[in-house]
Design a protein around this motif. Structure first.
Motif, PDB file in Angstrom:
ATOM      1  N   GLY A 136       0.835  19.932  -4.154  1.00 18.50           N
ATOM      2  CA  GLY A 136      -0.302  20.841  -4.080  1.00 18.50           C
ATOM      3  C   GLY A 136      -1.168  20.705  -2.850  1.00 18.50           C
ATOM      4  N   LEU A 137      -0.879  19.738  -1.987  1.00 14.97           N
ATOM      5  CA  LEU A 137      -1.736  19.542  -0.821  1.00 14.97           C
ATOM      6  C   LEU A 137      -1.368  20.522   0.287  1.00 14.97           C
ATOM      7  CD1 LEU A 137      -3.279  16.430   0.582  1.00 14.97           C
ATOM      8  CD2 LEU A 137      -2.257  18.046   2.165  1.00 14.97           C
ATOM      9  N   ALA A 138      -2.274  21.427   0.560  1.00 15.92           N
ATOM     10  CA  ALA A 138      -2.187  22.371   1.675  1.00 15.92           C
ATOM     11  C   ALA A 138      -3.618  22.750   2.005  1.00 15.92           C
ATOM     12  CB  ALA A 138      -1.376  23.597   1.296  1.00 15.92           C
ATOM     13  N   ILE A 176      -3.716  13.223  -5.947  1.00 12.80           N
ATOM     14  CA  ILE A 176      -2.968  12.044  -6.403  1.00 12.80           C
ATOM     15  C   ILE A 176      -3.344  11.743  -7.848  1.00 12.80           C
ATOM     16  CG2 ILE A 176      -2.804   9.534  -6.127  1.00 12.80           C
ATOM     17  CD1 ILE A 176      -2.874  10.121  -3.040  1.00 12.80           C
ATOM     18  N   ALA A 177      -4.640  11.780  -8.151  1.00 15.76           N
ATOM     19  CA  ALA A 177      -5.093  11.520  -9.522  1.00 15.76           C
ATOM     20  C   ALA A 177      -4.627  12.625 -10.477  1.00 15.76           C
ATOM     21  CB  ALA A 177      -6.611  11.391  -9.554  1.00 15.76           C
ATOM     22  N   LEU A 178      -4.794  13.890 -10.083  1.00 16.28           N
ATOM     23  CA  LEU A 178      -4.409  15.011 -10.948  1.00 16.28           C
ATOM     24  C   LEU A 178      -2.913  15.040 -11.253  1.00 16.28           C
ATOM     25  CD1 LEU A 178      -6.560  17.923  -9.487  1.00 16.28           C
ATOM     26  CD2 LEU A 178      -6.755  16.925 -11.768  1.00 16.28           C
ATOM     27  N   ASN A 179      -2.103  14.634 -10.292  1.00 13.59           N
ATOM     28  CA  ASN A 179      -0.651  14.641 -10.464  1.00 13.59           C
ATOM     29  C   ASN A 179      -0.097  13.321 -10.994  1.00 13.59           C
ATOM     30  OD1 ASN A 179       0.286  17.322  -9.458  1.00 13.59           O
ATOM     31  ND2 ASN A 179      -0.867  16.673  -7.661  1.00 13.59           N
ATOM     32  N   ASN A 180      -0.998  12.404 -11.339  1.00  9.81           N
ATOM     33  CA  ASN A 180      -0.591  11.093 -11.871  1.00  9.81           C
ATOM     34  C   ASN A 180       0.403  10.378 -10.960  1.00  9.81           C
ATOM     35  OD1 ASN A 180      -2.171  11.230 -14.274  1.00  9.81           O
ATOM     36  ND2 ASN A 180      -0.680  12.690 -15.071  1.00  9.81           N
ATOM     37  N   VAL A 181       0.175  10.491  -9.649  1.00  9.19           N
ATOM     38  CA  VAL A 181       1.013   9.789  -8.682  1.00  9.19           C
ATOM     39  C   VAL A 181       0.615   8.321  -8.702  1.00  9.19           C
ATOM     40  CG1 VAL A 181       1.620   9.589  -6.240  1.00  9.19           C
ATOM     41  CG2 VAL A 181       1.264  11.847  -7.257  1.00  9.19           C
ATOM     42  N   LYS A 182       1.599   7.458  -8.838  1.00 12.47           N
ATOM     43  CA  LYS A 182       1.335   6.024  -8.915  1.00 12.47           C
ATOM     44  C   LYS A 182       1.029   5.456  -7.528  1.00 12.47           C
ATOM     45  CE  LYS A 182       2.255   5.899 -13.278  1.00 12.47           C
ATOM     46  NZ  LYS A 182       1.167   6.104 -14.165  1.00 12.47           N
ATOM     47  N   LEU A 183      -0.037   4.670  -7.468  1.00 13.13           N
ATOM     48  CA  LEU A 183      -0.402   3.964  -6.239  1.00 13.13           C
ATOM     49  C   LEU A 183      -0.067   2.493  -6.390  1.00 13.13           C
ATOM     50  CD1 LEU A 183      -3.953   5.393  -5.490  1.00 13.13           C
ATOM     51  CD2 LEU A 183      -1.843   5.958  -4.311  1.00 13.13           C
ATOM     52  N   ASP A 184       0.215   1.830  -5.273  1.00 14.81           N
ATOM     53  CA  ASP A 184       0.356   0.376  -5.290  1.00 14.81           C
ATOM     54  C   ASP A 184      -0.989  -0.229  -5.676  1.00 14.81           C
ATOM     55  OD1 ASP A 184       2.971   0.659  -4.444  1.00 14.81           O
ATOM     56  OD2 ASP A 184       2.514   0.269  -2.335  1.00 14.81           O
ATOM     57  N   MET A 197       0.845  -1.173   0.000  1.00 15.03           N
ATOM     58  CA  MET A 197       0.000   0.000   0.000  1.00 15.03           C
ATOM     59  C   MET A 197       0.893   1.240   0.000  1.00 15.03           C
ATOM     60  SD  MET A 197      -3.216   0.962   2.434  1.00 15.03           S
ATOM     61  CE  MET A 197      -4.220  -0.237   1.574  1.00 15.03           C
ATOM     62  N   SER A 198       0.599   2.188  -0.861  1.00 16.80           N
ATOM     63  CA  SER A 198       1.343   3.445  -0.907  1.00 16.80           C
ATOM     64  C   SER A 198       1.025   4.273   0.335  1.00 16.80           C
ATOM     65  CB  SER A 198       0.957   4.243  -2.150  1.00 16.80           C
ATOM     66  OG  SER A 198       1.274   3.532  -3.314  1.00 16.80           O
ATOM     67  N   LYS A 199       2.049   4.911   0.886  1.00 19.93           N
ATOM     68  CA  LYS A 199       1.874   5.715   2.090  1.00 19.93           C
ATOM     69  C   LYS A 199       2.350   7.142   1.809  1.00 19.93           C
ATOM     70  CE  LYS A 199       3.163   5.597   6.956  1.00 19.93           C
ATOM     71  NZ  LYS A 199       3.913   4.825   7.955  1.00 19.93           N
ATOM     72  N   PHE A 200       1.511   8.114   2.142  1.00 16.54           N
ATOM     73  CA  PHE A 200       1.819   9.514   1.923  1.00 16.54           C
ATOM     74  C   PHE A 200       1.824  10.228   3.266  1.00 16.54           C
ATOM     75  CE2 PHE A 200      -0.398   7.836  -1.739  1.00 16.54           C
ATOM     76  CZ  PHE A 200       0.465   8.162  -2.776  1.00 16.54           C
ATOM     77  N   GLU A 201       2.911  10.943   3.559  1.00 11.94           N
ATOM     78  CA  GLU A 201       3.007  11.665   4.816  1.00 11.94           C
ATOM     79  C   GLU A 201       2.444  13.069   4.680  1.00 11.94           C
ATOM     80  OE1 GLU A 201       7.053  11.557   6.200  1.00 11.94           O
ATOM     81  OE2 GLU A 201       6.770   9.542   7.003  1.00 11.94           O
ATOM     82  N   VAL A 202       1.641  13.458   5.669  1.00  9.58           N
ATOM     83  CA  VAL A 202       1.078  14.794   5.760  1.00  9.58           C
ATOM     84  C   VAL A 202       1.421  15.317   7.148  1.00  9.58           C
ATOM     85  CG1 VAL A 202      -1.056  16.140   5.839  1.00  9.58           C
ATOM     86  CG2 VAL A 202      -0.805  14.320   4.143  1.00  9.58           C
ATOM     87  N   SER A 257      -8.622  13.326   3.058  1.00  7.85           N
ATOM     88  CA  SER A 257      -9.032  12.153   2.288  1.00  7.85           C
ATOM     89  C   SER A 257      -9.514  12.561   0.900  1.00  7.85           C
ATOM     90  CB  SER A 257     -10.130  11.395   3.033  1.00  7.85           C
ATOM     91  OG  SER A 257     -10.539  10.275   2.289  1.00  7.85           O
ATOM     92  N   GLU A 258     -10.380  13.567   0.852  1.00  6.58           N
ATOM     93  CA  GLU A 258     -10.929  14.017  -0.425  1.00  6.58           C
ATOM     94  C   GLU A 258      -9.862  14.687  -1.293  1.00  6.58           C
ATOM     95  OE1 GLU A 258     -14.275  17.123  -2.092  1.00  6.58           O
ATOM     96  OE2 GLU A 258     -14.546  16.252  -0.102  1.00  6.58           O
ATOM     97  N   MET A 259      -9.156  15.656  -0.717  1.00  7.40           N
ATOM     98  CA  MET A 259      -8.131  16.374  -1.479  1.00  7.40           C
ATOM     99  C   MET A 259      -6.987  15.462  -1.888  1.00  7.40           C
ATOM    100  SD  MET A 259      -7.639  20.020   0.454  1.00  7.40           S
ATOM    101  CE  MET A 259      -6.389  20.524  -0.714  1.00  7.40           C
ATOM    102  N   GLY A 260      -6.592  14.581  -0.978  1.00  7.70           N
ATOM    103  CA  GLY A 260      -5.499  13.663  -1.284  1.00  7.70           C
ATOM    104  C   GLY A 260      -5.813  12.814  -2.495  1.00  7.70           C
TER     105      GLY A 260
END
Length: 75
Positions: A26-28, A49-57, A1-6, A42-45
């Motif tokens: 862009g997350l702020a 992620i989709a808008l920036n084409n960040v790859k998820l596991d 699972m991909s993990k993103f730190e905030v 949750s919503e913005m993330g």
């Protein structure tokens, strides 16, 4: 699972939780309550992620919220 730190902190002067991430471009954001902040993240993330084409596991991702707080102790 991909993990993103905030990173989040309470801004007492503004009366809001403030959050940002280097893992999700862009997350702020800010919110008046902890639950409100989690909902926004949750919503913005997901959107960023989709808008920036960040790859998820294959099994998706998680946002890991890191915060710091201080409490006083009696002498």
């Amino acid at each position: 699972m991909s993990k993103f730190e905030v990173f989040a902190h309470w801004d007492a002067e503004a009366g809001v939780w403030v959050a940002h991430s280097e893992d999700i471009p862009g997350l702020a954001t800010e919110a008046e309550t902890w639950d409100g902040l989690k909902a926004k993240l949750s919503e913005m993330g997901s959107e960023l992620i989709a808008l920036n084409n960040v790859k998820l596991d294959a099994d998706g991702g998680q946002i890991h919220i890191i915060t710091e707080d201080t409490v006083s102790v009696a002498a």
